[in-house]
Design an enzyme around this catalytic site. Structure first.
Site, mmCIF file in Angstrom:
data_model
loop_
_atom_site.group_PDB
_atom_site.id
_atom_site.type_symbol
_atom_site.label_atom_id
_atom_site.label_comp_id
_atom_site.label_asym_id
_atom_site.label_seq_id
_atom_site.Cartn_x
_atom_site.Cartn_y
_atom_site.Cartn_z
ATOM 1 N N GLU A 174 -1.895 -9.015 3.299
ATOM 2 C CA GLU A 174 -1.162 -9.919 2.428
ATOM 3 C C GLU A 174 -0.653 -11.111 3.242
ATOM 4 O O GLU A 174 -0.593 -11.057 4.473
ATOM 5 C CB GLU A 174 0.076 -9.207 1.843
ATOM 6 C CG GLU A 174 -0.171 -7.848 1.276
ATOM 7 C CD GLU A 174 -0.641 -7.905 -0.169
ATOM 8 O OE1 GLU A 174 -0.530 -8.987 -0.786
ATOM 9 O OE2 GLU A 174 -1.146 -6.885 -0.665
ATOM 10 N N ASP A 197 4.539 1.195 4.743
ATOM 11 C CA ASP A 197 3.554 1.693 3.779
ATOM 12 C C ASP A 197 3.043 3.079 4.200
ATOM 13 O O ASP A 197 2.948 3.989 3.378
ATOM 14 C CB ASP A 197 2.397 0.684 3.687
ATOM 15 C CG ASP A 197 1.260 1.177 2.826
ATOM 16 O OD1 ASP A 197 1.412 1.165 1.584
ATOM 17 O OD2 ASP A 197 0.216 1.578 3.381
ATOM 18 N N ILE A 216 -9.890 8.287 -1.370
ATOM 19 C CA ILE A 216 -10.009 9.631 -0.770
ATOM 20 C C ILE A 216 -9.207 10.616 -1.608
ATOM 21 O O ILE A 216 -8.017 10.413 -1.817
ATOM 22 C CB ILE A 216 -9.471 9.658 0.678
ATOM 23 C CG1 ILE A 216 -10.136 8.573 1.516
ATOM 24 C CG2 ILE A 216 -9.674 11.034 1.289
ATOM 25 C CD1 ILE A 216 -9.530 8.443 2.913
ATOM 26 N N LYS A 275 3.508 6.803 2.181
ATOM 27 C CA LYS A 275 2.400 7.717 1.870
ATOM 28 C C LYS A 275 2.609 9.076 2.547
ATOM 29 O O LYS A 275 2.322 10.122 1.965
ATOM 30 C CB LYS A 275 1.070 7.084 2.307
ATOM 31 C CG LYS A 275 0.711 5.855 1.456
ATOM 32 C CD LYS A 275 -0.410 5.037 2.095
ATOM 33 C CE LYS A 275 -0.794 3.838 1.233
ATOM 34 N NZ LYS A 275 -1.662 2.879 1.969
#
Lengths: 430, 430
Positions: free
Chosen positions: B186, B197, B132, B201
């Site tokens: 993971e 995470d 994106i 971001k």
């Protein structure tokens, strides 16, 4: 770099551009890295209506030829005077920013050639989907991709009307009147509801995605004017929502088909959720997969956001690089050919109004079979108010076949003596 | 301009970058306006696993200092070796492209200062939301706007798990195992499911939108690890879907609050429809209003689409202008301050597991009233499997109040002898 602006046209969008440039001077100075964005001229038809603004007059020639002006923002729309203004500006060595999809769709090549000859640039983020930055996304962000499909809600008026019809079971006429009352539809809504506006925007997107400059006649279009409320209801019962989509599909390597039509979308499809005057564009690229962009498709400030975004690009120095490398509306042939959509395969929704007589369903089914169209489901609905007496609607969901076959079948069905009025035939996106 | 590339790291994304650059040479030559994108080095830990590719070795120093290299693409992740590589590359006068949000979130200032000192650039479209193009949208397309809010699904692993839990009534453990089986999680999913995470971001987006560089500790985060399936079910019964959102809200002029949390979204909200490993970002800007960007948040080719998009920007000559004018992670203070989210007001969903005794509900309600929290609805559910005997869940939807008040109330409720386990407390976006 600092920029002197001649703004041609100061309606809803132009007024918002002026407001944004004047109230957010400091912000924009920061965003351009110190370049001023100064309005030198505001050209309007009736200056008396713009007394509160400075620099207002009626002489676009004077505005364009002012040495202090290096960018002309064309916001008058249409493709006659607008074309003259844009070509005059380019010939005078001025950059052009325009929100005019009709102009680009009809005269893109002439305009871009003129800009190349003059060593200037043309920017047009606001020409498609108002505040949604789809032009930059296609031309820059997704540059690593070959775009393979575009499915887009590009006309806010039509989407508003369809949303109202779906939410309140209103007729087309009532929903249109509401759209006009809320300012979402013009007094003459023809270009919006007949699919023309969507087709213009699709032509612009297709130039970026495929390098094609289709004749506007080559874009098959079917608007929403007169859409029957029963189709929205039957579609809903089947789990679908009807949206006016502008679509580009590439297939067989180098062919691309462009069309505008009401399409049945699954209710869970993101595009089916786009309500009111919003726009949305779903893009398929061979690297990114699918990406979707949604936002306000019109309105003063949202569209001004895109116009001023183009100004910031210009002031930052990016525009000349983009203009030179994208080579839009140029000699460069990327090998794509626009072909009729009749070979594009999809499922279809058909509604046939038939006399309530034995054997009619069999006849309709036989004509579909002639075109090798396989039926997924048939519902014979109760007769509805407003339909002629002793008639019933047949709603047929068909398995995938080419649009051409459906067109042939619908034509044959329309010839039956037991069928009243034309067969409704919309693609189904699954 | 032609570009010589040192690719550091050749896993899923790096491999796709190599594939895209090699299979689409002609396309990219066209998109850059004639600039070649040539891979000179592929640096990996274990060359034996990359025998089929040319230019593979293990020496990143050699790769960076090769005079034929002018761009270093860092795709190894993490923030220790990656930092050393990026700083070495910048000091050597090389441009850097990175997909490393953890690195930027922790060391953005150091890295961008180094690039400014060396006269080079850093690009990072792939660092947030994979394919994106949200970085370019915020930094360029929406430059006319002050962003006022961001609500985003930025972690595909979490969204996949939540989607599976919602669609199949799976427990968290089962959905996580499925995500691992499908390659969406993971072996150690901690950074994904604990919200880290997403927080990294969000920190990157907040730098672009507000010019703030929050300590990562300043981003309150609450992941989805161990989320109880009953909350998804109760939310659904109330008309909501639970999504892990990363949110930035500006308020009181110059304050911005950043947090990551499961949030209840109305089922009709576009963000609630984002399924599986997709990402989506809803941005509110003061000119554009609301715009939404949706697409693949991870994966080789989608992320490579963004990395190669950055390469095209660089080859076209746009990057230096963008880098110079956006002034990310610099001295420039745009006046925003990161403040705790406790003052942000919203509705909240609470679930309290209580002993099935008279007077408990009254006690819970009293503690909410102490914090001036008004209750919109209460449902006392039947006891569910897996809960201790003679306990029942109370599900409370509360009217808007500040997050701080809800935190206080939850802490007080947790002290009650009749309450088992901590109160679940999620914001509701209405």
């Amino acid at each position: 770099m600092s920029i002197g602006i001649a703004l041609i046209g100061c309606g809803t969008v132009g007024g918002s551009v002026v407001d944004l440039l004047t109230t957010q001077r400091n912000r924009l100075l920061e965003r351009t890295g110190g370049g001023h964005l100064d309005i030198k001229h505001i050209v309007v038809r009736d200056p008396a209506r713009h007394r509160e603004r400075p620099h207002v007059h009626t002489d676009w020639q004077k505005a364009i030829h002012d040495p202090a002006v290096n960018v002309v923002i064309e916001l008058i729309g249409g493709s006659s005077t607008a074309k003259e203004i844009v070509l005059t500006a380019l010939a005078a060595g001025k950059h052009v920013i325009t929100a005019n999809k009709a102009l680009l769709a009809a005269h893109g090549r002439t305009i871009f050639d003129a800009a190349r000859a003059a060593g200037t640039t043309v920017s047009f983020e606001a020409a498609v989907a108002g505040g949604i930055p789809i032009i930059k996304a296609l031309a820059e962000s997704l540059a690593a991709n070959q775009i393979t499909a575009i499915q887009a809600i590009l006309n806010g008026t039509s989407n508003f009307i369809l949303s109202r019809m779906a939410e309140s079971d209103a007729t087309y006429a009532v929903a249109l009147a509401e759209a006009q009352a809320f300012g979402y539809a013009e007094a003459d809504p023809t270009l919006d509801v007949d699919g023309s506006d969507s087709a213009h925007k699709l032509a612009v997107l297709a130039q970026i995605a495929f390098g094609v400059s289709p004749d506007l006649d080559a874009i098959e279009k079917h608007g929403i004017a007169g859409l029957d409320a029963s189709d929205i209801r039957y579609a809903r019962e089947l789990g679908y929502t009807i949206k006016l989509l502008a679509e580009a599909w590439s297939f067989a390597g180098n062919q691309v088909s462009l069309h505008v039509s009401p399409v049945l979308l699954r209710q869970t499809d993101m595009l089916a959720q786009v309500r009111g005057a919003f726009n949305a564009i779903r893009v398929r690229g061979d690297a990114v997969g699918e990406a979707l962009f949604q936002g306000p498709g019109a309105g003063g400030m949202p569209t001004a956001s895109s116009v001023v975004g183009d100004l910031v690009d210009l002031a930052c120095g990016r525009t000349s690089h983009t203009f030179a490398t994208t080579q839009l509306w140029s000699d460069r042939d990327r090998g794509y050919r626009v072909v009729p959509s009749e070979r594009v395969e999809s499922r279809f929704y058909l509604r046939v109004l038939v006399k309530d007589q034995p054997g009619v369903l069999a006849e309709v089914c036989r004509l579909l079979a002639v075109e090798s169209i396989s039926i997924a489901s048939v519902v014979q609905h109760e007769a509805v108010d407003g339909h002629p007496e002793q008639t019933v609607p047949l709603v047929i969901m068909a398995h995938a076949a080419s649009a051409g076959r459906f067109r042939n079948a619908a034509q044959a069905i329309n010839q039956l003596a037991t069928v009243i009025g034309p067969t409704v035939c919309f693609p189904v996106a699954d």
